[in-house]
Design an enzyme around this catalytic site. Sequence first.
Site, short mmCIF file in Angstrom:
data_model
loop_
_atom_site.label_atom_id
_atom_site.label_comp_id
_atom_site.label_asym_id
_atom_site.label_seq_id
_atom_site.Cartn_x
_atom_site.Cartn_y
_atom_site.Cartn_z
N LYS A 96 0.89 -1.15 -0.15
CA LYS A 96 -0.08 0.12 -0.16
C LYS A 96 0.86 1.35 0.03
O LYS A 96 0.70 2.48 -0.43
CB LYS A 96 -0.62 0.08 1.41
CG LYS A 96 -1.77 -0.99 1.35
CD LYS A 96 -2.41 -0.96 2.73
CE LYS A 96 -3.57 -2.20 2.88
NZ LYS A 96 -3.79 -2.33 4.25
N GLY A 97 2.25 1.16 0.17
CA GLY A 97 3.07 2.18 0.64
C GLY A 97 3.15 3.24 -0.49
O GLY A 97 3.27 4.38 -0.46
N ASP A 154 7.22 2.35 -2.57
CA ASP A 154 7.58 3.44 -2.01
C ASP A 154 9.13 3.53 -1.65
O ASP A 154 9.72 4.58 -1.83
CB ASP A 154 6.98 3.39 -0.57
CG ASP A 154 6.86 2.07 -0.03
OD1 ASP A 154 7.69 1.33 -0.26
OD2 ASP A 154 6.38 1.87 1.11
N ASP A 198 14.69 -0.97 0.63
CA ASP A 198 15.30 -0.97 1.91
C ASP A 198 16.15 -1.98 1.67
O ASP A 198 17.39 -1.86 1.04
CB ASP A 198 14.04 -1.32 2.73
CG ASP A 198 14.73 -1.37 4.23
OD1 ASP A 198 15.92 -1.65 4.44
OD2 ASP A 198 14.00 -0.79 5.23
N ASP A 251 3.55 3.86 6.43
CA ASP A 251 3.01 3.97 7.62
C ASP A 251 3.97 3.33 8.77
O ASP A 251 4.93 2.63 8.53
CB ASP A 251 1.62 3.26 7.52
CG ASP A 251 1.88 1.55 7.34
OD1 ASP A 251 2.80 1.29 6.61
OD2 ASP A 251 1.59 1.04 8.40
N ARG A 284 0.20 7.26 7.45
CA ARG A 284 0.08 7.15 5.88
C ARG A 284 -0.33 8.57 5.17
O ARG A 284 0.03 8.73 3.89
CB ARG A 284 -0.84 5.87 5.47
CG ARG A 284 -0.37 5.30 4.22
CD ARG A 284 -1.27 4.15 3.88
NE ARG A 284 -1.13 2.81 4.88
CZ ARG A 284 -0.15 1.86 4.55
NH1 ARG A 284 0.99 1.99 3.61
NH2 ARG A 284 -0.33 0.79 5.00
P1 XMP Z 1 12.50 -4.06 1.30
O1 XMP Z 1 13.14 -3.37 0.47
O2 XMP Z 1 13.11 -4.29 2.62
O3 XMP Z 1 11.35 -3.14 1.72
O4 XMP Z 1 11.96 -5.50 0.95
C1 XMP Z 1 10.05 -3.66 1.94
C2 XMP Z 1 8.90 -2.58 2.63
O5 XMP Z 1 9.63 -2.22 4.03
C3 XMP Z 1 8.86 -0.99 4.32
N1 XMP Z 1 9.83 -0.03 4.63
C4 XMP Z 1 9.38 1.05 5.35
N2 XMP Z 1 8.24 1.45 5.57
N3 XMP Z 1 9.35 3.62 6.55
C5 XMP Z 1 8.07 2.70 6.35
O6 XMP Z 1 7.02 3.08 6.76
C6 XMP Z 1 10.54 3.02 6.43
O7 XMP Z 1 11.52 3.75 6.68
C7 XMP Z 1 10.69 1.69 5.84
N4 XMP Z 1 11.67 0.98 5.32
C8 XMP Z 1 11.17 -0.15 4.59
C9 XMP Z 1 8.31 -0.53 2.86
O8 XMP Z 1 6.88 -0.74 2.96
C10 XMP Z 1 8.81 -1.65 1.79
O9 XMP Z 1 8.02 -1.41 0.64
#
Ligand code: XMP
Length: 177
Positions: A40-41, A97, A100, A156, A162
């Site tokens: 959803k991000g 979004d 990471d 979020d 969000r």
């Molecule tokens: P990766 O690249 O680790 O990212 O597969 C997976 C999901 O983790 C969430 N994410 C965050 N959400 N603040 C957030 O609210 C952050 O700093 C953050 N870092 C990672 C995000 O949904 C991403 O798609």
Amino acid sequence: MKEGNVLFSEERIKRRVRELAVEITRDYAGKPLTVVAVLKGSVRFLHDLLDCLGEHLTVELIEASSYGDRTNSSGSVLIRSYGQLRVSGRDVLVVDDIADTGLTLQSVVSEIETRGARSVRTCVLLDKPSRRRVPLEPDYRGFTIGDVFVVGYGLDYAGRFRDLPYIALLRPTEKAR
Ligand code: XMP
């Protein structure tokens, strides 16, 4: 959310999204493009990007969630598509979004390649390269950030923040509230 926590203002994000759209439009030069957005991000980012991308687009929505807790991905990503994921023979741009660990995008890209896309590129608003666990380099990125947890503009924490129109740092003390 305190004013001092703001990392990227609404105006700065909108400006950067317009720049990304210009780059993408130039690179695809009128070719039909399929945008696959990871919910959803990415919902707010997708909305603003679509406003600037113009015609020749189809949009597919998927949801990806990794097993594990909020800050540590277990490495196993579950992908759910809404309806048929129509990517075969298409040029696909995956919109998310944040990159990471990179595990989500890696899984999504691999799934789309398996389904016979002609090309797959990735576009993220935020990139946290210091957290990467797989060799994934987004093709388009809005901003590069350090190893911090951010919220707002679609991102979020436990379902909160969000709706914020800007991106803010979530400090450890604020997580407990
Ligand atoms: P990766 O690249 O680790 O990212 O597969 C997976 C999901 O983790 C969430 N994410 C965050 N959400 N603040 C957030 O609210 C952050 O700093 C953050 N870092 C990672 C995000 O949904 C991403 O798609």
